[in-house]
Design an enzyme around this catalytic site. Structure first.
Site, mmCIF file in Angstrom:
data_model
loop_
_atom_site.group_PDB
_atom_site.id
_atom_site.type_symbol
_atom_site.label_atom_id
_atom_site.label_comp_id
_atom_site.label_asym_id
_atom_site.label_seq_id
_atom_site.Cartn_x
_atom_site.Cartn_y
_atom_site.Cartn_z
ATOM 1 N N GLY A 57 0.972 -1.027 0.034
ATOM 2 C CA GLY A 57 0.019 -0.249 -0.018
ATOM 3 C C GLY A 57 0.947 1.133 0.090
ATOM 4 O O GLY A 57 1.865 1.036 0.467
ATOM 5 N N TYR A 85 4.180 -2.763 2.307
ATOM 6 C CA TYR A 85 3.724 -2.076 3.445
ATOM 7 C C TYR A 85 3.116 -3.049 4.567
ATOM 8 O O TYR A 85 3.127 -2.898 5.723
ATOM 9 C CB TYR A 85 2.463 -1.109 3.071
ATOM 10 C CG TYR A 85 1.842 -0.537 4.004
ATOM 11 C CD1 TYR A 85 2.375 0.568 4.741
ATOM 12 C CD2 TYR A 85 0.472 -0.985 4.483
ATOM 13 C CE1 TYR A 85 1.865 1.052 5.746
ATOM 14 C CE2 TYR A 85 0.047 -0.455 5.577
ATOM 15 C CZ TYR A 85 0.548 0.709 6.212
ATOM 16 O OH TYR A 85 -0.132 1.544 7.164
ATOM 17 N N HIS A 175 7.338 -7.481 -3.919
ATOM 18 C CA HIS A 175 6.174 -7.996 -4.325
ATOM 19 C C HIS A 175 6.169 -9.309 -5.125
ATOM 20 O O HIS A 175 6.441 -9.300 -6.489
ATOM 21 C CB HIS A 175 5.471 -6.915 -5.268
ATOM 22 C CG HIS A 175 5.198 -5.671 -4.523
ATOM 23 N ND1 HIS A 175 3.822 -5.549 -4.031
ATOM 24 C CD2 HIS A 175 5.825 -4.612 -4.345
ATOM 25 C CE1 HIS A 175 3.614 -4.548 -3.642
ATOM 26 N NE2 HIS A 175 4.905 -3.806 -3.727
ATOM 27 N N SER A 229 -26.559 -10.716 -23.880
ATOM 28 C CA SER A 229 -26.053 -9.697 -24.831
ATOM 29 C C SER A 229 -25.260 -10.427 -25.786
ATOM 30 O O SER A 229 -24.987 -9.868 -26.923
ATOM 31 C CB SER A 229 -25.039 -8.746 -23.998
ATOM 32 O OG SER A 229 -23.985 -9.590 -23.833
ATOM 33 N N GLY A 230 -25.130 -11.827 -25.737
ATOM 34 C CA GLY A 230 -24.323 -12.418 -26.684
ATOM 35 C C GLY A 230 -22.831 -12.438 -26.194
ATOM 36 O O GLY A 230 -22.107 -13.212 -26.653
ATOM 37 N N GLY A 231 -22.394 -11.838 -25.069
ATOM 38 C CA GLY A 231 -21.220 -12.019 -24.723
ATOM 39 C C GLY A 231 -20.905 -13.136 -23.740
ATOM 40 O O GLY A 231 -21.760 -13.924 -23.272
ATOM 41 N N VAL A 232 -19.892 -13.142 -23.136
ATOM 42 C CA VAL A 232 -19.378 -14.587 -22.631
ATOM 43 C C VAL A 232 -19.926 -14.389 -21.050
ATOM 44 O O VAL A 232 -20.583 -15.502 -20.784
ATOM 45 C CB VAL A 232 -17.807 -14.485 -22.400
ATOM 46 C CG1 VAL A 232 -17.483 -15.819 -21.685
ATOM 47 C CG2 VAL A 232 -17.107 -14.651 -23.651
ATOM 48 N N SER A 234 -22.775 -12.760 -19.597
ATOM 49 C CA SER A 234 -24.089 -13.299 -19.407
ATOM 50 C C SER A 234 -24.679 -14.618 -19.880
ATOM 51 O O SER A 234 -25.586 -15.170 -19.405
ATOM 52 C CB SER A 234 -25.174 -12.131 -20.182
ATOM 53 O OG SER A 234 -24.923 -12.050 -21.522
ATOM 54 N N LYS A 375 -12.261 -12.854 -14.868
ATOM 55 C CA LYS A 375 -12.900 -13.041 -16.555
ATOM 56 C C LYS A 375 -12.234 -14.516 -17.038
ATOM 57 O O LYS A 375 -13.027 -15.232 -17.563
ATOM 58 C CB LYS A 375 -12.533 -11.846 -17.573
ATOM 59 C CG LYS A 375 -12.920 -12.055 -18.731
ATOM 60 C CD LYS A 375 -13.891 -11.459 -19.131
ATOM 61 C CE LYS A 375 -14.604 -11.164 -20.364
ATOM 62 N NZ LYS A 375 -15.680 -10.536 -20.350
#
Ligand code: XMP
Length: 519
Positions: A57, A85, A175, A229-232, A234, A375
């Site tokens: 942070g 941090y 990190h 919507s035709g997207g992945v 939904s 995703k």
């Protein structure tokens, strides 16, 4: 809430906290990110983590009101890993010392070498004597808390890797979650092994659990409506909900007349024929294209489409058997509450919904079965549910569709030309095996006609622009470096195969300063 062993990531505002979650999910560990303000004693008792990670942070432990975890976290008896941090917080809370970073701030690549005997956290490390890590810190630890020892140092970070192995408290200055710490994944794998995670966060297990949760939420009689919507996202949400509650799910696919070639058929066939999911195919193209007639301002286009979409969806939802639940494909990055340090701690929640505003307006309850997924995890779940790979890997397509790829006035004639050119471009990309390397590719038809010569005749047709970009999240993007041969071949095909276009250009603008879409 999940029944898996859970790891808690306490977010102190690092830019890369989400990457910690990604690394852990890749190791089949279920984790959640929560901003430090929300992590109270009661929260900890309820969450019952099997291990805790303190993120990095931008703050300093010296600052008034510096972000801190509740003291009880150290009494849970579970392994804790502090990063950057998070390391300073651990030392500060447990009796060590942190110094201000005057002249000792360190950013970028560093090499860590081992100190003392090996500790469990470092299994697989130092096989070649040193490891590359990524540093990004201002303040630094100057004295260890009781019980801690040093296990790795770098020229500028004498306390690069520290641990109290008896209590299983580990703290590193760099990190491990970023790509530039190549053995970072190994470090996380070691940490979760120490904590006793069995790696049971698999998509198969998630699918079963998600189905159970949907049944619990919706109940034996509840009905759900889902805007496709035709997207992945939904699509995966719809298939999952259908597995859970069968035909009490109704999907509505609004065809606004601004879809790509073959898109409506592809979506309808997949849902109706392949999955037998009840689907309302609302052909509303006359309504949308009528309202867009004569509209050329990009914002007016977007607003018109948004307003009509809500109207149409509401109409079909009402006639669809009175559903009380609305399904949305909201993803985890949309629901993570990010911590902002500008002007004091504040919480921002961003939400991207295809049908934003509807739940409140329609008084519906939300079903969001993908809220915990990233995703690529949604894609994995889609595979688990048997969605065709061609569908799962689809490029994103914006809600306003081809309207924002047709600068100026939209006409059916222009849309037809655009669809055909776009289909040729995508076909070229698939033929050359480039589809999966590209975030998004499409054609925009330009509001300009140019003179050309074909055969022995003069042409006066539209110019178009090809757009193809690489991106991780759509926030920034770069143009895809096609070969000249590819571009030449594609231009020739479009001009030969698509009447109405006689000139092809390639848009090589990055984002920023451009945007991915043309409007
Ligand atoms: P821009 O053009 O802003 O686009 O660089 C970034 C990403 O967002 C998509 N996009 C949209 N998606 N509704 C959507 O569902 C919209 O109104 C919208 N506008 C842009 C765009 O396709 C790209 O993936």
């Amino acid at each position: 809430m999940t029944q898996h062993d859970r790891l808690l990531i306490i977010d102190f505002g690092s830019q890369v906290t989400q990457l910690i979650a990604r690394r852990l999910r890749e190791l089949n560990v279920y984790c959640e990110i929560h901003p430090f303000q929300n992590v109270t004693d009661a929260f900890l008792a309820d969450f019952a983590p099997k291990a805790v990670i303190f993120s990095g942070g931008p703050a300093s432990v010296f600052a008034e009101g510096a972000p801190m975890p509740p003291a009880s976290v150290f009494d849970l008896g579970v392994p804790i890993l502090g990063i950057c941090y998070g390391q300073q917080v651990m030392m500060h809370c447990l009796g060590g010392k942190v110094e201000r970073g005057h002249g000792t701030a360190e950013f970028g690549r560093a090499f860590v070498t081992p100190q003392n005997e090996r500790c469990e956290l470092l299994g697989g490390w130092f096989q070649d004597g040193r490891e590359q890590v990524w540093m990004s810190h201002g303040d630094h630890v100057s004295a260890l808390a009781p019980g801690f020892r040093v296990y790795g140092t770098s020229p500028n970070a004498p306390f690069a890797i520290t641990a109290d192995p008896d209590r299983h408290f580990y703290a590193v200055q760099f990190h491990p979650e970023v790509h530039h710490t190549p053995k970072g994944r190994q470090l996380y794998a070691n940490f979760i092994r120490i904590a006793g995670f069995t790696g049971d966060w698999t998509m198969g297990a998630y699918r079963d659990e998600a189905i159970r949760r949907i049944r619990d939420q919706v109940g034996p009689e509840g009905r759900v409506i889902c805007g496709l919507s035709g997207g992945v996202d939904s699509s995966v949400a719809a298939v999952l909900i259908h597995e859970a509650i069968g035909d009490r799910l109704t999907c509505v696919f609004v065809d606004h007349g601004l879809l790509r070639q073959g898109e409506a058929e592809e979506v309808v066939t997949m849902f109706r024929d392949h999955y037998n999911i009840p689907l309302v195919h609302a052909d509303e193209s006359d309504l949308f294209l009528g309202a867009l007639d004569g509209v050329s301002d990009p914002e007016e286009k977007r607003k018109t489409i948004g307003r009509l979409f809500v109207e149409v969806f509401e109409k079909h939802a009402k006639s669809g058997g009175g559903a009380e639940f609305l399904a949305q494909g909201t993803l985890y990055p949309d629901v993570i509450e990010s911590v902002s340090f500008s002007g004091g701690p504040s919480v921002t929640i961003k939400s991207h919904h295809n049908v934003g505003g509807l739940p409140e307006k329609m008084g519906m309850k939300l079903v969001e079965p993908l809220r915990e997924l990233f995703k690529d995890e949604v894609r994995a779940l889609g595979r688990e549910l048997g969605l065709p790979q061609r569908f799962i890997g689809r490029h994103p397509f914006p809600g306003p569709g081809l309207a924002i790829r047709c600068p100026g006035e939209i006409t059916r004639a222009k849309l037809d030309i655009l669809r055909r050119a776009d289909a040729v471009f995508i076909d070229q990309i698939r033929r050359h095996g480039l589809y999966d390397e590209i975030w998004q590719a499409f054609v925009a038809i330009l509001p300009v006609r140019t003179v050309g010569v074909m055969g022995d005749g003069r042409t006066y047709d539209y110019a178009c622009a090809l757009r193809a970009v690489t991106s991780v999240d759509g926030m920034t993007a770069d143009y895809y470096p096609f070969s000249h041969d590819f571009l030449g071949e594609t231009a020739t095909r479009i001009i030969n195969e698509v009447p109405g276009i006689n000139r092809v250009t390639y848009d090589i603008t990055s984002k920023p300063p451009g945007t991915i879409e043309w409007e």
